[in-house]
Scaffold this active site. Structure first.
Site, short mmCIF file in Angstrom:
data_model
loop_
_atom_site.label_atom_id
_atom_site.label_comp_id
_atom_site.label_asym_id
_atom_site.label_seq_id
_atom_site.Cartn_x
_atom_site.Cartn_y
_atom_site.Cartn_z
N HIS A 38 24.96 -9.22 -75.24
CA HIS A 38 24.93 -8.97 -76.68
C HIS A 38 23.65 -8.25 -77.14
O HIS A 38 23.74 -7.15 -77.68
CB HIS A 38 25.17 -10.28 -77.43
N HIS A 50 16.27 -10.08 -80.41
CA HIS A 50 16.58 -10.53 -81.77
C HIS A 50 17.15 -11.95 -81.89
O HIS A 50 17.03 -12.58 -82.93
CB HIS A 50 17.50 -9.52 -82.49
N GLU A 84 16.04 -17.75 -82.59
CA GLU A 84 17.15 -18.56 -83.05
C GLU A 84 17.72 -19.44 -81.92
O GLU A 84 17.98 -20.62 -82.11
CB GLU A 84 18.26 -17.64 -83.59
N ASP A 85 17.93 -18.85 -80.76
CA ASP A 85 18.72 -19.52 -79.72
C ASP A 85 17.92 -20.09 -78.56
O ASP A 85 18.47 -20.76 -77.70
CB ASP A 85 19.75 -18.53 -79.12
N ASP A 105 23.31 -5.67 -84.99
CA ASP A 105 23.75 -6.99 -84.52
C ASP A 105 25.15 -7.30 -85.04
O ASP A 105 26.05 -7.67 -84.29
CB ASP A 105 22.72 -8.03 -85.03
N ASP A 110 41.12 13.94 -100.36
CA ASP A 110 40.07 14.01 -99.34
C ASP A 110 40.38 13.12 -98.14
O ASP A 110 39.49 12.68 -97.43
CB ASP A 110 38.70 13.67 -99.93
MN MN Z 1 22.85 -11.50 -82.48
#
Ligand code: MN
Length: 479
Positions: A49, A73, A77-78, A140, A259
């Site tokens: 990811h 990134h 968090e993880d 992301d 268009d």
């Molecule tokens: Mn992510």
């Protein structure tokens, strides 16, 4: 692009930047180690990811700090790592970017708790300090949306709705049309699968019908521009499925959408845009009233182009968009185009352009200064920036962006407080309208002012939709 490897990322980066590859490798291995043992719902190792996110960023020719941050990134968090760890291991900029993206993930528009609201406010105002945080977050979200098939159907709907409400508008505000279009179509596909398929099928049919005509015009234009010594590149651009859906929703038929397919003519110099326009109008008869000059009147997200619709062979109407190659970069990538065009100082230019030219930044700053209460701030941001907007014209031809449901009162206060406070009436498209008239796209608005007018009255509060107008009316009425 699924199944990519570190080598693919490095190759991509080498297309535009030859140094700093060691730092990228280091960030990759650092993240890989931290995410070790974690898996995506697809069953793949988690590192796939962040690697894809970094690849999307490299595709925009992002700077090295941004790509490192893309790889890292999800680590705060993880995994157990902190902002300070990343600052120490890499640099404070990378740490700040990763921290910003982590906070953005926790943004919650629907919570009623004060702590969550205060947090949301901090995040919203924080993202403007480094717009790259928004861009990493968009990359992301884009990869998550591209791989949404592995999630539960509840999660699919929830993520799609959030993408539609928050991330597609954010992409629009910074002018990143490509990302915006893809995010919209991916979300729409999960939110209304039947409708998505139906429209996609219809679009394909019309496309088969139109393609020969488009090819014919393309060849002819290229030849005639060549006679004038104007080098050009001409491409077919098609409207995204969600864009078509919105038009159908407004009551248009597919065949009325002029268009749906457009020819995009790109040239080197600005003067050549107007030469090309003249040439096109000589070759094909223009439809009256369909010409727009977004070069002199850029959209609020700095999109620039000439638009004209012409009578093409086989009874087809075809829109032609004419712009320089530089304008086309901004049209596709928005602020992120500066990574490619001004690689040495992209970050500074992006921040400066954001402040000087992008209306959403100023609206955000204004609301931030106006609301002490977090709940009021958050709900106003949601209402004004993340709900549908209308675009209207001043008498000078400037484009003003307002939330849907806005009235001439909102318009007047958006121009200037004094105009609002001395407003005596309003003309829309040369007709006198009541002050609770709801503005529509392309309305041309003229405010009548009178120094001796009574000024705003309490009932105006019922008509005004924007926070700034409401605040100024209250101030005036209660002083
Ligand atoms: Mn992510």
């Amino acid at each position: 692009m699924e199944g990519i490897k570190l080598e693919d990322l490095l190759t991509k980066i080498q297309e535009y930047n030859l140094d700093n590859l060691e730092e990228i490798k280091k960030a990759y291995h650092y993240a890989e180690k931290l995410h070790d043992g974690q898996f995506r719902q697809s069953g793949e190792p988690y590192i796939i990811h962040p690697l894809n996110v970094a690849y999307i960023l490299a595709d925009m020719h992002a700077d090295m700090d941004t790509i490192c941050a893309g790889l890292l990134h999800d680590t705060i968090e993880d995994t157990g790592v902190t902002k300070e760890d990343i600052a120490h291991e890499f640099n404070p900029t990378v740490a700040n970017l990763v921290d910003g993206v982590t906070k953005l993930a926790k943004m919650n528009f629907s919570s009623k708790e004060d702590q969550a609201l205060a947090n949301t406010r901090k995040i919203i105002t924080g993202i403007t300090e480094d717009v790259r945080i928004i861009i990493i977050k968009l990359a992301d979200r884009l990869h998550n949306m591209r791989t949404l098939q592995y999630k539960s159907s509840f999660k699919q709907k929830e993520n799609s709705l959030e993408t539609m409400e928050i991330f597609a508008p954010l992409a629009y505000y910074i002018g990143a049309y490509r990302i915006k279009s893809e995010l919209e179509d991916l979300s729409f596909q999960y939110l209304k699968p039947d409708l998505y398929r139906k429209i996609a099928g219809q679009k394909k049919k019309v496309e088969e019908d139109y393609l020969p005509t488009l090819k014919e015009i393309q060849t002819q234009l290229k030849t005639f521009l060549g006679y004038e010594n104007i080098a050009s590149d001409i491409k077919v651009r098609t409207k995204n499925i969600y864009g078509i859906y919105k038009r159908l929703n407004q009551g248009q038929r597919l065949s009325d959408i002029h268009d749906l397919f457009a020819l995009k003519v790109m040239v080197d110099e600005l003067v050549d845009c107007y030469k090309a326009l003249g040439l096109i109008h000589q070759l094909y008869h223009p439809v009256n009233g369909k010409f727009k000059d977004y070069i002199c009147n850029p959209k609020t997200n700095m999109y620039q182009s000439l638009h004209t619709t012409v009578f093409a062979p086989c009874d087809h109407l075809v829109q032609v968009q004419i712009r320089t190659f530089d304008m086309d970069k901004i049209a596709s990538f928005g602020l992120t185009a500066y990574w490619d065009s001004k690689p040495d100082c992209a970050r500074d230019i992006m921040q400066k352009e954001l402040k000087d030219k992008y209306q959403f930044y100023n609206s955000l700053m204004e609301m931030n200064a106006m609301f002490g209460n977090n709940q009021e701030f958050v709900s106003q941001v949601k209402r004004e920036l993340f709900s549908e907007t209308v675009y209207v014209y001043t008498t000078k031809g400037d484009i003003i962006e307002l939330p849907k449901g806005s009235t001439p009162i909102d318009f007047a206060y958006r121009i200037h407080t004094d105009i609002g406070n001395t407003m005596a009436g309003a003309f829309v498209n040369d007709e006198l309208v009541p002050l609770n008239y709801v503005l529509k796209n392309k309305d041309r608005v003229r405010i009548i002012t009178d120094e001796l007018s009574f000024g705003p009255r309490d009932e105006w509060l019922e008509y005004a939709k924007t926070a700034s107008a409401r605040k100024r009316i209250r101030e005036f009425c209660h002083r």
